[in-house]
Design a protein around this motif. Structure first.
Motif, PDB file in Angstrom:
ATOM      1  N   ASP A 282       0.862  -1.257  -0.152  1.00  0.00           N
ATOM      2  CA  ASP A 282      -0.065  -0.012  -0.186  1.00  0.00           C
ATOM      3  C   ASP A 282       0.730   1.270  -0.068  1.00  0.00           C
ATOM      4  O   ASP A 282       0.599   2.205  -0.876  1.00  0.00           O
ATOM      5  N   TRP A 283       1.826   1.279   0.902  1.00  0.00           N
ATOM      6  CA  TRP A 283       2.743   2.636   0.937  1.00  0.00           C
ATOM      7  C   TRP A 283       3.328   2.706  -0.577  1.00  0.00           C
ATOM      8  O   TRP A 283       3.344   3.823  -1.107  1.00  0.00           O
ATOM      9  N   LEU A 284       3.799   1.642  -1.429  1.00  0.00           N
ATOM     10  CA  LEU A 284       4.346   2.125  -2.596  1.00  0.00           C
ATOM     11  C   LEU A 284       3.226   2.217  -3.654  1.00  0.00           C
ATOM     12  O   LEU A 284       3.571   3.207  -4.280  1.00  0.00           O
ATOM     13  N   ARG A 285       2.309   2.052  -3.460  1.00  0.00           N
ATOM     14  CA  ARG A 285       0.946   2.318  -4.366  1.00  0.00           C
ATOM     15  C   ARG A 285       0.747   3.857  -3.927  1.00  0.00           C
ATOM     16  O   ARG A 285       0.430   4.643  -4.948  1.00  0.00           O
ATOM     17  N   LYS A 286       0.572   4.168  -2.793  1.00  0.00           N
ATOM     18  CA  LYS A 286       0.163   5.686  -2.479  1.00  0.00           C
ATOM     19  C   LYS A 286       1.474   6.602  -3.097  1.00  0.00           C
ATOM     20  O   LYS A 286       1.170   7.650  -3.276  1.00  0.00           O
ATOM     21  N   LYS A 287       2.771   6.076  -3.125  1.00  0.00           N
ATOM     22  CA  LYS A 287       3.736   6.971  -3.582  1.00  0.00           C
ATOM     23  C   LYS A 287       3.880   6.705  -5.055  1.00  0.00           C
ATOM     24  O   LYS A 287       4.665   7.322  -5.713  1.00  0.00           O
ATOM     25  N   GLY A 288       3.063   6.162  -5.699  1.00  0.00           N
ATOM     26  CA  GLY A 288       3.101   5.739  -7.133  1.00  0.00           C
ATOM     27  C   GLY A 288       4.370   5.075  -7.585  1.00  0.00           C
ATOM     28  O   GLY A 288       4.693   4.970  -8.675  1.00  0.00           O
ATOM     29  N   LEU A 289       4.661   4.301  -6.754  1.00  0.00           N
ATOM     30  CA  LEU A 289       6.028   3.557  -7.290  1.00  0.00           C
ATOM     31  C   LEU A 289       5.884   2.011  -7.572  1.00  0.00           C
ATOM     32  O   LEU A 289       6.774   1.172  -7.727  1.00  0.00           O
ATOM     33  N   SER A 290       4.618   1.538  -7.294  1.00  0.00           N
ATOM     34  CA  SER A 290       4.256   0.259  -7.812  1.00  0.00           C
ATOM     35  C   SER A 290       3.357   0.171  -8.914  1.00  0.00           C
ATOM     36  O   SER A 290       2.216   0.698  -9.048  1.00  0.00           O
ATOM     37  N   ALA A 291       3.834  -0.645 -10.045  1.00  0.00           N
ATOM     38  CA  ALA A 291       3.039  -0.690 -11.156  1.00  0.00           C
ATOM     39  C   ALA A 291       2.195  -1.820 -10.963  1.00  0.00           C
ATOM     40  O   ALA A 291       1.360  -2.162 -12.188  1.00  0.00           O
ATOM     41  N   ALA A 292       2.517  -2.499 -10.441  1.00  0.00           N
ATOM     42  CA  ALA A 292       1.523  -4.021 -10.217  1.00  0.00           C
ATOM     43  C   ALA A 292       1.406  -4.586  -8.972  1.00  0.00           C
ATOM     44  O   ALA A 292       1.469  -5.549  -8.541  1.00  0.00           O
ATOM     45  N   ALA A 293       0.616  -3.801  -8.082  1.00  0.00           N
ATOM     46  CA  ALA A 293       0.405  -3.846  -6.733  1.00  0.00           C
ATOM     47  C   ALA A 293      -0.722  -5.271  -6.502  1.00  0.00           C
ATOM     48  O   ALA A 293      -0.428  -5.786  -5.603  1.00  0.00           O
ATOM     49  N   LYS A 294      -1.523  -5.033  -7.371  1.00  0.00           N
ATOM     50  CA  LYS A 294      -2.440  -6.295  -7.316  1.00  0.00           C
ATOM     51  C   LYS A 294      -2.004  -7.635  -8.238  1.00  0.00           C
ATOM     52  O   LYS A 294      -2.789  -8.423  -8.029  1.00  0.00           O
ATOM     53  N   LYS A 295      -0.736  -7.566  -8.642  1.00  0.00           N
ATOM     54  CA  LYS A 295      -0.326  -8.858  -9.231  1.00  0.00           C
ATOM     55  C   LYS A 295      -0.313 -10.156  -8.501  1.00  0.00           C
ATOM     56  O   LYS A 295       0.091 -10.132  -7.072  1.00  0.00           O
ATOM     57  N   ALA A 296      -0.926 -11.262  -8.918  1.00  0.00           N
ATOM     58  CA  ALA A 296      -1.040 -12.553  -8.150  1.00  0.00           C
ATOM     59  C   ALA A 296       0.415 -13.080  -8.182  1.00  0.00           C
ATOM     60  O   ALA A 296       1.319 -12.719  -8.627  1.00  0.00           O
ATOM     61  N   GLY A 297       0.252 -14.015  -7.120  1.00  0.00           N
ATOM     62  CA  GLY A 297       1.465 -14.929  -7.094  1.00  0.00           C
ATOM     63  C   GLY A 297       1.854 -15.675  -8.306  1.00  0.00           C
ATOM     64  O   GLY A 297       0.912 -15.846  -9.150  1.00  0.00           O
ATOM     65  N   ARG A 298       3.009 -15.825  -8.489  1.00  0.00           N
ATOM     66  CA  ARG A 298       3.287 -16.641  -9.942  1.00  0.00           C
ATOM     67  C   ARG A 298       2.739 -18.026 -10.082  1.00  0.00           C
ATOM     68  O   ARG A 298       2.572 -18.826  -8.944  1.00  0.00           O
ATOM     69  N   VAL A 299       2.230 -18.520 -11.059  1.00  0.00           N
ATOM     70  CA  VAL A 299       1.535 -19.537 -11.287  1.00  0.00           C
ATOM     71  C   VAL A 299       2.519 -20.636 -11.953  1.00  0.00           C
ATOM     72  O   VAL A 299       3.303 -20.434 -12.832  1.00  0.00           O
TER      73      VAL A 299
END
Length: 307
Positions: free
Chosen positions: A39-56
């Motif tokens: 969440d901290w990274l998303r708020k700072k605009g530093l996460s491009a894929a915060a909702k990315k699921a775990g690797r399949v």
């Protein structure tokens, strides 16, 4: 405060795509809490894929079975993709799905149930397959869907055989309308669920904790715009509506035509069927979702063997 290890930083980088130093700072600011760091990274605009699921990464098959107003879907894992094309393994997965129609979702009951025409339980049949095929296997999960007065429709994307593949869906439609219309629309809806991966059927079914978490992130992002509070509130509500359109089935755009909201598509299908239609639920299993599998470093392995 949790220890901020290299492994924790690596996991956060994989989840968000953010840089190593940003991940370290996010974890420090969040006391080592992984979700809070996301969440901290998303708020700072530093996460491009915060909702990315775990690797399949897991292999095997998803199997579906439908009988009357009941459907079942199971996931059976193996070590390699090659096994998924083995007729014995395919028969095992299909057989377990059919047994699940009777036993339901409980894995313990499913494993203890008789496997057809063998004299063995489902668990013993899996053990038998391990011995004869030569790979470790596991029955990972099962889910059933029931509709009283309507249909359950199954769909397998890019099926390897009837009812078998790597992505399976069940959709339940409650209606007294024309069965052929329900079957056809149910197939379209199952294809939509496979493609769009909704989190809930309706807004009221959505996990409210997830909604509030999303709202908190969006509020902080909007507050950074410097706009007045009333404008920020409108911005957040607009983004929440967009969030619903992304994750709620009835709010999503129907993939079949690319423009109609699913809710409107249901209304149109109801007219064609001659009776109201209710989507009572859906289940979507994608092979290996949420399971991490160690990636082998072939070069390092060769170097080690070379001494």
């Amino acid at each position: 405060m949790a220890e901020i290890t290299a492994a924790l930083v690596k996991e956060l980088r994989e989840k968000t795509g953010a840089g190593m130093m940003d991940c370290k700072k996010a974890l420090a600011e969040s006391g080592g809490d992984l979700d809070a760091a996301v969440d901290w990274l998303r708020k700072k605009g530093l996460s491009a894929a915060a909702k990315k699921a775990g690797r399949v990464a897991a292999e095997g098959l998803v199997a579906v079975a439908v009988k009357g107003g009941k459907g079942a879907i199971v996931e059976v894992n193996a070590e390699t993709d090659f096994v998924a094309r083995n007729p014995q393994f395919q028969a095992l997965a299909a057989g377990i799905a059919n047994v699940a129609l009777t036993t339901g979702d409980d894995l313990a009951k499913l494993e203890a149930a008789p496997f057809p025409d063998t004299g063995r339980t489902v668990k013993d049949e899996v053990t038998q397959a391990i011995a004869t095929i030569g790979e470790n296997m596991t029955l990972r999960r099962a889910k059933t869907l029931n509709v009283d007065g309507g249909v359950v429709v199954a769909y397998v994307h890019s099926a390897l055989a009837e009812g078998l593949g790597k992505l399976g869906v069940l959709v339940g439609l409650k209606s007294t309308g024309k069965r052929e219309v329900l079957e056809q629309f149910g197939k379209q809806m199952a294809m939509h669920v496979a493609a769009a991966n909704p989190q809930s059927t309706s807004i009221k079914d959505l996990d409210q904790a997830a909604v509030e978490r999303e709202r908190a992130v969006l509020t902080e992002q909007a507050a950074g715009s410097g706009k007045p509070a009333e404008i920020v509130a409108k911005m957040v509500e607009g983004r929440i509506r967009k969030f619903y359109q992304e994750v709620v089935l009835l709010e999503q755009t129907f993939v079949i035509d690319g423009e109609t909201p699913v809710g409107k598509a249901v209304e149109k299908a109801a007219k064609d069927a001659g009776a109201p239609i209710e989507i009572t639920g859906f289940v979507r299993f994608q092979l290996g979702e949420g399971i991490d599998k160690k990636a082998d470093d072939f070069a390092a392995e060769v170097a080690k063997m070379a001494g």
